[in-house]
Design a protein around this motif. Structure first.
Motif, PDB file in Angstrom:
ATOM      1  N   GLY B 108       0.783  -1.236   0.000  1.00  0.00           N
ATOM      2  CA  GLY B 108       0.000   0.000   0.000  1.00  0.00           C
ATOM      3  C   GLY B 108       0.809   1.276   0.000  1.00  0.00           C
ATOM      4  N   SER B 109       2.081   1.193  -0.493  1.00  0.00           N
ATOM      5  CA  SER B 109       2.942   2.384  -0.478  1.00  0.00           C
ATOM      6  C   SER B 109       2.493   3.446  -1.469  1.00  0.00           C
ATOM      7  CB  SER B 109       4.381   2.000  -0.787  1.00  0.00           C
ATOM      8  OG  SER B 109       4.862   1.119   0.177  1.00  0.00           O
ATOM      9  N   TYR B 110       1.805   3.037  -2.507  1.00  0.00           N
ATOM     10  CA  TYR B 110       1.259   4.042  -3.434  1.00  0.00           C
ATOM     11  C   TYR B 110      -0.121   3.567  -3.867  1.00  0.00           C
ATOM     12  CZ  TYR B 110       2.405   0.937  -7.356  1.00  0.00           C
ATOM     13  OH  TYR B 110       2.459  -0.117  -8.208  1.00  0.00           O
ATOM     14  N   ASP B 111      -0.922   4.484  -4.313  1.00  0.00           N
ATOM     15  CA  ASP B 111      -2.274   4.142  -4.732  1.00  0.00           C
ATOM     16  C   ASP B 111      -2.241   3.882  -6.236  1.00  0.00           C
ATOM     17  OD1 ASP B 111      -4.858   3.985  -5.530  1.00  0.00           O
ATOM     18  OD2 ASP B 111      -5.557   5.686  -4.338  1.00  0.00           O
ATOM     19  N   SER B 112      -2.285   2.579  -6.589  1.00  0.00           N
ATOM     20  CA  SER B 112      -2.058   2.218  -7.990  1.00  0.00           C
ATOM     21  C   SER B 112      -3.173   2.719  -8.894  1.00  0.00           C
ATOM     22  CB  SER B 112      -1.877   0.709  -8.128  1.00  0.00           C
ATOM     23  OG  SER B 112      -3.029   0.029  -7.683  1.00  0.00           O
ATOM     24  N   SER B 113      -4.334   3.069  -8.324  1.00  0.00           N
ATOM     25  CA  SER B 113      -5.397   3.589  -9.182  1.00  0.00           C
ATOM     26  C   SER B 113      -5.193   5.074  -9.476  1.00  0.00           C
ATOM     27  CB  SER B 113      -6.764   3.365  -8.529  1.00  0.00           C
ATOM     28  OG  SER B 113      -6.891   4.205  -7.404  1.00  0.00           O
ATOM     29  N   LYS B 114      -4.288   5.715  -8.712  1.00  0.00           N
ATOM     30  CA  LYS B 114      -4.118   7.162  -8.891  1.00  0.00           C
ATOM     31  C   LYS B 114      -2.762   7.571  -9.461  1.00  0.00           C
ATOM     32  CE  LYS B 114      -7.506   8.796  -5.552  1.00  0.00           C
ATOM     33  NZ  LYS B 114      -7.582   8.651  -4.099  1.00  0.00           N
ATOM     34  N   VAL B 115      -1.698   6.888  -9.033  1.00  0.00           N
ATOM     35  CA  VAL B 115      -0.377   7.347  -9.469  1.00  0.00           C
ATOM     36  C   VAL B 115       0.359   6.253 -10.220  1.00  0.00           C
ATOM     37  CG1 VAL B 115      -0.123   8.933  -7.525  1.00  0.00           C
ATOM     38  CG2 VAL B 115       0.816   6.618  -7.359  1.00  0.00           C
ATOM     39  N   ARG B 116       1.297   6.695 -11.034  1.00  0.00           N
ATOM     40  CA  ARG B 116       2.152   5.769 -11.759  1.00  0.00           C
ATOM     41  C   ARG B 116       3.435   5.645 -10.954  1.00  0.00           C
ATOM     42  NH1 ARG B 116       4.925   6.338 -17.571  1.00  0.00           N
ATOM     43  NH2 ARG B 116       4.608   4.209 -18.264  1.00  0.00           N
ATOM     44  N   PRO B 117       3.781   4.451 -10.494  1.00  0.00           N
ATOM     45  CA  PRO B 117       5.013   4.326  -9.716  1.00  0.00           C
ATOM     46  C   PRO B 117       6.229   4.611 -10.604  1.00  0.00           C
ATOM     47  CG  PRO B 117       4.134   2.163 -10.251  1.00  0.00           C
ATOM     48  CD  PRO B 117       3.115   3.160 -10.715  1.00  0.00           C
ATOM     49  N   ASN B 118       7.359   4.895  -9.991  1.00  0.00           N
ATOM     50  CA  ASN B 118       8.564   5.126 -10.790  1.00  0.00           C
ATOM     51  C   ASN B 118       9.763   4.405 -10.203  1.00  0.00           C
ATOM     52  OD1 ASN B 118      10.367   7.030  -9.145  1.00  0.00           O
ATOM     53  ND2 ASN B 118       8.385   8.100  -9.039  1.00  0.00           N
ATOM     54  N   ILE B 119      10.737   4.179 -11.072  1.00  0.00           N
ATOM     55  CA  ILE B 119      12.045   3.680 -10.629  1.00  0.00           C
ATOM     56  C   ILE B 119      13.091   4.674 -11.136  1.00  0.00           C
ATOM     57  CG2 ILE B 119      11.399   1.226 -10.558  1.00  0.00           C
ATOM     58  CD1 ILE B 119      12.872   0.898 -13.266  1.00  0.00           C
ATOM     59  N   VAL B 120      14.237   4.685 -10.461  1.00  0.00           N
ATOM     60  CA  VAL B 120      15.320   5.571 -10.879  1.00  0.00           C
ATOM     61  C   VAL B 120      16.481   4.704 -11.347  1.00  0.00           C
ATOM     62  CG1 VAL B 120      16.895   7.409 -10.190  1.00  0.00           C
ATOM     63  CG2 VAL B 120      14.566   7.346  -9.252  1.00  0.00           C
ATOM     64  N   VAL B 121      16.898   4.924 -12.592  1.00  0.00           N
ATOM     65  CA  VAL B 121      17.970   4.128 -13.206  1.00  0.00           C
ATOM     66  C   VAL B 121      19.032   5.088 -13.756  1.00  0.00           C
ATOM     67  CG1 VAL B 121      16.185   2.452 -13.895  1.00  0.00           C
ATOM     68  CG2 VAL B 121      17.085   4.038 -15.595  1.00  0.00           C
ATOM     69  N   PRO B 122      20.229   4.592 -13.992  1.00  0.00           N
ATOM     70  CA  PRO B 122      21.237   5.424 -14.654  1.00  0.00           C
ATOM     71  C   PRO B 122      20.843   5.687 -16.108  1.00  0.00           C
ATOM     72  CG  PRO B 122      22.251   3.539 -13.538  1.00  0.00           C
ATOM     73  CD  PRO B 122      20.784   3.293 -13.575  1.00  0.00           C
ATOM     74  N   ALA B 123      21.230   6.822 -16.656  1.00  0.00           N
ATOM     75  CA  ALA B 123      20.962   7.105 -18.079  1.00  0.00           C
ATOM     76  C   ALA B 123      21.611   6.048 -18.969  1.00  0.00           C
ATOM     77  CB  ALA B 123      21.475   8.492 -18.443  1.00  0.00           C
ATOM     78  N   SER B 124      22.593   5.343 -18.437  1.00  0.00           N
ATOM     79  CA  SER B 124      23.297   4.301 -19.200  1.00  0.00           C
ATOM     80  C   SER B 124      22.607   2.947 -19.127  1.00  0.00           C
ATOM     81  CB  SER B 124      24.723   4.171 -18.653  1.00  0.00           C
ATOM     82  OG  SER B 124      24.666   4.052 -17.237  1.00  0.00           O
ATOM     83  N   VAL B 153      25.277  10.028  -8.193  1.00  0.00           N
ATOM     84  CA  VAL B 153      24.408   9.655  -7.067  1.00  0.00           C
ATOM     85  C   VAL B 153      23.502  10.819  -6.657  1.00  0.00           C
ATOM     86  CG1 VAL B 153      24.316   8.653  -4.751  1.00  0.00           C
ATOM     87  CG2 VAL B 153      26.088   7.914  -6.358  1.00  0.00           C
ATOM     88  N   PRO B 154      24.019  12.070  -6.612  1.00  0.00           N
ATOM     89  CA  PRO B 154      23.099  13.182  -6.323  1.00  0.00           C
ATOM     90  C   PRO B 154      21.958  13.283  -7.346  1.00  0.00           C
ATOM     91  CG  PRO B 154      25.374  13.896  -6.081  1.00  0.00           C
ATOM     92  CD  PRO B 154      25.421  12.516  -6.663  1.00  0.00           C
ATOM     93  N   SER B 155      22.257  13.017  -8.621  1.00  0.00           N
ATOM     94  CA  SER B 155      21.196  13.057  -9.622  1.00  0.00           C
ATOM     95  C   SER B 155      20.162  11.969  -9.343  1.00  0.00           C
ATOM     96  CB  SER B 155      21.790  12.888 -11.026  1.00  0.00           C
ATOM     97  OG  SER B 155      20.771  12.788 -11.985  1.00  0.00           O
ATOM     98  N   MET B 156      20.619  10.755  -9.003  1.00  0.00           N
ATOM     99  CA  MET B 156      19.672   9.686  -8.645  1.00  0.00           C
ATOM    100  C   MET B 156      18.798  10.151  -7.494  1.00  0.00           C
ATOM    101  SD  MET B 156      21.441   5.886  -8.832  1.00  0.00           S
ATOM    102  CE  MET B 156      19.973   5.017  -9.372  1.00  0.00           C
ATOM    103  N   GLU B 157      19.450  10.679  -6.459  1.00  0.00           N
ATOM    104  CA  GLU B 157      18.714  11.070  -5.246  1.00  0.00           C
ATOM    105  C   GLU B 157      17.648  12.121  -5.569  1.00  0.00           C
ATOM    106  OE1 GLU B 157      21.161  12.099  -1.899  1.00  0.00           O
ATOM    107  OE2 GLU B 157      19.447  11.777  -0.539  1.00  0.00           O
ATOM    108  N   SER B 158      18.003  13.061  -6.455  1.00  0.00           N
ATOM    109  CA  SER B 158      17.074  14.159  -6.768  1.00  0.00           C
ATOM    110  C   SER B 158      15.824  13.654  -7.502  1.00  0.00           C
ATOM    111  CB  SER B 158      17.778  15.213  -7.615  1.00  0.00           C
ATOM    112  OG  SER B 158      17.986  14.712  -8.935  1.00  0.00           O
ATOM    113  N   GLY B 166      11.837   1.777  -6.419  1.00  0.00           N
ATOM    114  CA  GLY B 166      13.130   1.108  -6.375  1.00  0.00           C
ATOM    115  C   GLY B 166      14.179   1.811  -7.218  1.00  0.00           C
ATOM    116  N   LEU B 167      15.415   1.370  -7.017  1.00  0.00           N
ATOM    117  CA  LEU B 167      16.575   1.929  -7.729  1.00  0.00           C
ATOM    118  C   LEU B 167      17.273   0.812  -8.513  1.00  0.00           C
ATOM    119  CD1 LEU B 167      18.193   3.964  -4.772  1.00  0.00           C
ATOM    120  CD2 LEU B 167      16.450   4.749  -6.414  1.00  0.00           C
ATOM    121  N   VAL B 168      17.970   1.225  -9.574  1.00  0.00           N
ATOM    122  CA  VAL B 168      18.758   0.282 -10.370  1.00  0.00           C
ATOM    123  C   VAL B 168      20.156   0.858 -10.546  1.00  0.00           C
ATOM    124  CG1 VAL B 168      19.006  -0.803 -12.655  1.00  0.00           C
ATOM    125  CG2 VAL B 168      16.726  -0.579 -11.617  1.00  0.00           C
TER     126      VAL B 168
END
Lengths: 384, 384
Positions: B108-124, B153-158, B166-168
Motif C-alpha cells: 500500500g505504499s502508493y495508490d495504484s489507481s491514482k499514481v504511476r510508480p517510478n524507478i530511478v535508473v542510470p541514463a546508461s 548519485v546526487p542526480s539519482m537522489e534528486s 526502487g533503484l537500479v
C-alpha cells in the motif's frame, strides 16, 4: 563455485546422476512437452551460438525464422502474416495482450491515468493470463464456460465495456483440450471493433492436421493474433513459441528503440533469443511437412480413443468427449488418486480445477503398451 | 508448409546455406554473446527435452538450477540467495522491477489507481528498461552520468519521490562497460528504504574475476537483486540468464497460482523454460571454476589493453579507460565509419549514443591476430 574446476569425466558423472532423477517422459502423462524430433535436436546444435536478439548478425538464421512465420501463415490462412519466435505460449500471450493494450492506449481509447483497461478471456484460459493481469496491469475478466467447457459467447459479450481492449479465445485449452466457438467470437470481435487473440499454444500443431476441421485461424476476419508452440506438438526444441499477427498494425505498438544493435527497434519481449530453437523449428517443419504432422496427430488421437475406450471398460467416464489428445476422467477423489499414482506407481498425471477430473495428455512419447500399463495401475489405484 | 516433408539430406543443405549467411563471431566485435563452451553444448544436448516450467518432473535438472543459484550466491556474498534461470538480462530486469513494483503496491505504499510508480535508473541503463517502462507501466527516470559514464548519485537522489518503488545500478554497462558507484547507491537505497537491483548481465561473470575488486554484490546491504547472464561471459548456451534475490521477500510478490503443474505457484516470467540451458550453465561453471573464469577474463582484458594501445598508436583515444572488456573509441563520423567497416571490411562493430563513439566488445572468440587485422582495416577505413 569451486576454486579449480572439476574434470570433464566428473561433470558427466554429475549430469548422469541428475538425469536419473528427472522423470522419463514415458512416465509423464501430464505435460504438453515431449522429446523433440532428432532433426530438431541436430539443427539446434548446429545453430546453438546464434542469437536472434541481434538478427542482423545472423541473417541466415533470421531467414529461417521468416520462413517459419510464412509456413504458419500459410496453414493459418494469412499470407501477410508477421511475427517472431518467442520462448513459448506465456510470452506470446503477454505480447499479444500488450499489443492490444498499447494499441488502445496509443489511439486514446481509454485514459490510462484514470482507468484500468480490461480483456475478456474464457474461464478456461491458461494461468499465464493471471500473470498477464499482474504484469501488464490489465483486468482479466473471465467468461463462463458451457457444459462442454467451451466459453459462452453471451457471457463474453456481457463482460465487454468501454475499457475493454481485446478478446481472447482458446484453440486447445490446457485443461480439457477444448476449442472455443471461435467463429462466433470472431463475429463478436468485429461487431465491437476489438482485436481477438487466439491461444493455440497446444492446438496450433493439432487442429490443422485433424480430419475434422475447426475454424480457429486467420481465415476468420476477426482474428488479429495467434500463439502457437512448436515445442509442444510441433516436436521442436525448447524454447520455441511463435506469436503471429495478421499484419504490422499491432506489432508496431510493441516497438522500443534499440541502440547498439544492427536493428533500430525491437518488438520482442526478451533481448537475446535462441537461434538454435529457430533452426530446430524450421528443420522439423520442413522435414515432417503436413503429411508428417498428420501422422503424429493421428497416432496421438488413436491412442486417445484407445485410452477412453479402456477406461470406459472399467467404468470411468471422460469429462468431455476428447477434441484433441487430452483426456479428462471423472474419478472419485482425483487429488488423492493423483498422489497415489505418483508415489506408488510412478505415473505423473495432473488434475483439472473445475470440474475436478484426472487429466492425461497423450503426447507422441506414449504408445499402446504404456496406455495398457497405465490403465492397469489406474484400476489398482482406484481399488486401494 | 510442404505437403510432404523433404529429406534429411536436403534439410542439412538448407541449414548449411543458412549458416553461411550468419556472420562468424570472429568478425563480430559488437556482441556480448560468443561461442558457448563445448562442455556447455554437450550438457545442453543431454538435457534438451527437460522443461523447468514444471520442475517437479525434472528434479535432477532442478537440483542443478538450485546449485547454480548457490554457486552465484557464494561468489556474490549471500548464502540465503534465491532465484531462477531466466532467458537473459531483459527478463531478469523485467522481473526485478516487477517485484519492486508489486512489493510497494501490495504493502500500500502508493495508490495504484491514482499514481504511476517510478524507478530511478542510470541514463546508461540497457534499453530493456524502456521496454520495462512500457510493459509494467512504470515511469523510468534516468539519472545523469558523470564524465566517466558512471551515474551521478546526487542526480539519482534528486529523482526519488514518494512514488519511487526502487533503484537500479549497473555493473558493466552495455555501451561503455562501466560500473556505477554501487557502494554509495547501496547507502542511498538503505537511507530511502528502497530496494536496489543491480544489472550485472554482462559484468557478473567478469568483476569477480578481475584483479581490481569492485563492490557490486550482496556484500553491500542495500542490494536486493542481481541480474547476471551466463550466456554472455559465463560461456553457457542461450537462453541462460539468472535473476538472484537476497531472499524470498521480493520473489513472493511475483507468485501466481499454477494449476495442472507439480508445483502450486510460479514466480517466473515464462512458463516452459529450457532445462538444457540449466545443465549447460551448471556444467560450464563446474568445469571452469573460479580459476577458469579468471583465465577467460584475463585473456579478454589483455586483448582489451592491446587494442587500446594499438589504436592510440594511430592517434585514436578511448572514450573512457576500459574497466572491463568493452572499448569505446572517439573517431570522426562514427556512424558512417561503422557502415564502412561493415560493408567494405566485414567487421561488425556498433556505436554508442552519447557521446558517439565506436564500440568494440572483446569477447573470448577474439585473439591478437583478429585485433591486428581489425586495427589495420580501421586505419584504412579512417583514411578513406
Amino acid at each position: 563455485m569451486n576454486e579449480i574446476g572439476v574434470s570433464e569425466e566428473e561433470i558427466f558423472t554429475l549430469l548422469d546422476n541428475a538425469k536419473k532423477k528427472d522423470f522419463r517422459y514415458q512416465r509423464v502423462l501430464s505435460s504438453m512437452c515431449t522429446y523433440p524430433h532428432e532433426i530438431a535436436v541436430k539443427a539446434h546444435m548446429q545453430f546453438i551460438e546464434s542469437n536472434m536478439g541481434d538478427f542482423g548478425l545472423f541473417r541466415g538464421t533470421h531467414e529461417m525464422e521468416k520462413e517459419i512465420i510464412l509456413m504458419l501463415g500459410e496453414i493459418y490462412g494469412c499470407s501477410s502474416v508477421e511475427g517472431y519466435l518467442t520462448t513459448g505460449g506465456t510470452e506470446s500471450n503477454i505480447q499479444a495482450v500488450r499489443a492490444m493494450r498499447n494499441f488502445s492506449r496509443d489511439k486514446g481509447s481509454y485514459d490510462s491515468s484514470k482507468v484500468r483497461p480490461n480483456i475478456v478471456v474464457p474461464a478456461s484460459a491458461h494461468f499465464s493470463f493471471d500473470k498477464i493481469s499482474d504484469i501488464l496491469d490489465v483486468d482479466v475478466r473471465k467468461a463462463d464456460l458451457d457444459n462442454d467447457m467451451k466459453v459462452s459467447v453471451p457471457s463474453m459479450e456481457s463482460l465487454i465495456d468501454e475499457n475493454t481492449v481485446g478478446l481472447v479465445a482458446i484453440a486447445g485449452s490446457t485443461e480439457f483440450g477444448q476449442v472455443d466457438p471461435i467463429v462466433e467470437i470472431s463475429e463478436l470481435a468485429i461487431s465491437r471493433s476489438l482485436p481477438l487473440h487466439i491461444d493455440a499454444a497446444f492446438g496450433g500443431f493439432i487442429l490443422p492436421f485433424l480430419p475434422v476441421k475447426y475454424k480457429f485461424d486467420f481465415s476468420l476476419p476477426g482474428i488479429t493474433s495467434i500463439a502457437v508452440d512448436p515445442h509442444k506438438m510441433g516436436l521442436s526444441t525448447i524454447p520455441s513459441g511463435v506469436l503471429l499477427f495478421r499484419d504490422f498494425e499491432y506489432i508496431n505498438h510493441l516497438r522500443v528503440h534499440a541502440p547498439y544493435l544492427t536493428v533500430d527497434t525491437q518488438y520482442t519481449l526478451t533481448g537475446t533469443r535462441s537461434g538454435g530453437a529457430v533452426a530446430a523449428t524450421y528443420a522439423v517443419m520442413m522435414f515432417l511437412g503436413k503429411k508428417g504432422y498428420t501422422e503424429v496427430v493421428n497416432k496421438c488421437m488413436e491412442l486417445t480413443r484407445y485410452l477412453v475406450k479402456k477406461v470406459q471398460s472399467i467404468g470411468i467416464q471422460p469429462a468431455i468427449d476428447p477434441v484433441m489428445n487430452v483426456v479428462t476422467l471423472y474419478v472419485p477423489h482425483p487429488t488423492s488418486l493423483r498422489t497415489r499414482l505418483c508415489r506408488e506407481y510412478d505415473w505423473h498425471v495432473s488434475i483439472t480445477q473445475n470440474p475436478k477430473a484426472l487429466r492425461i495428455v497423450i503426447m507422441p512419447h506414449l504408445d499402446f503398451d504404456i496406455i495398457d500399463m497405465f490403465v492397469d495401475d489406474l484400476e489398482k489405484a482406484l481399488k486401494a
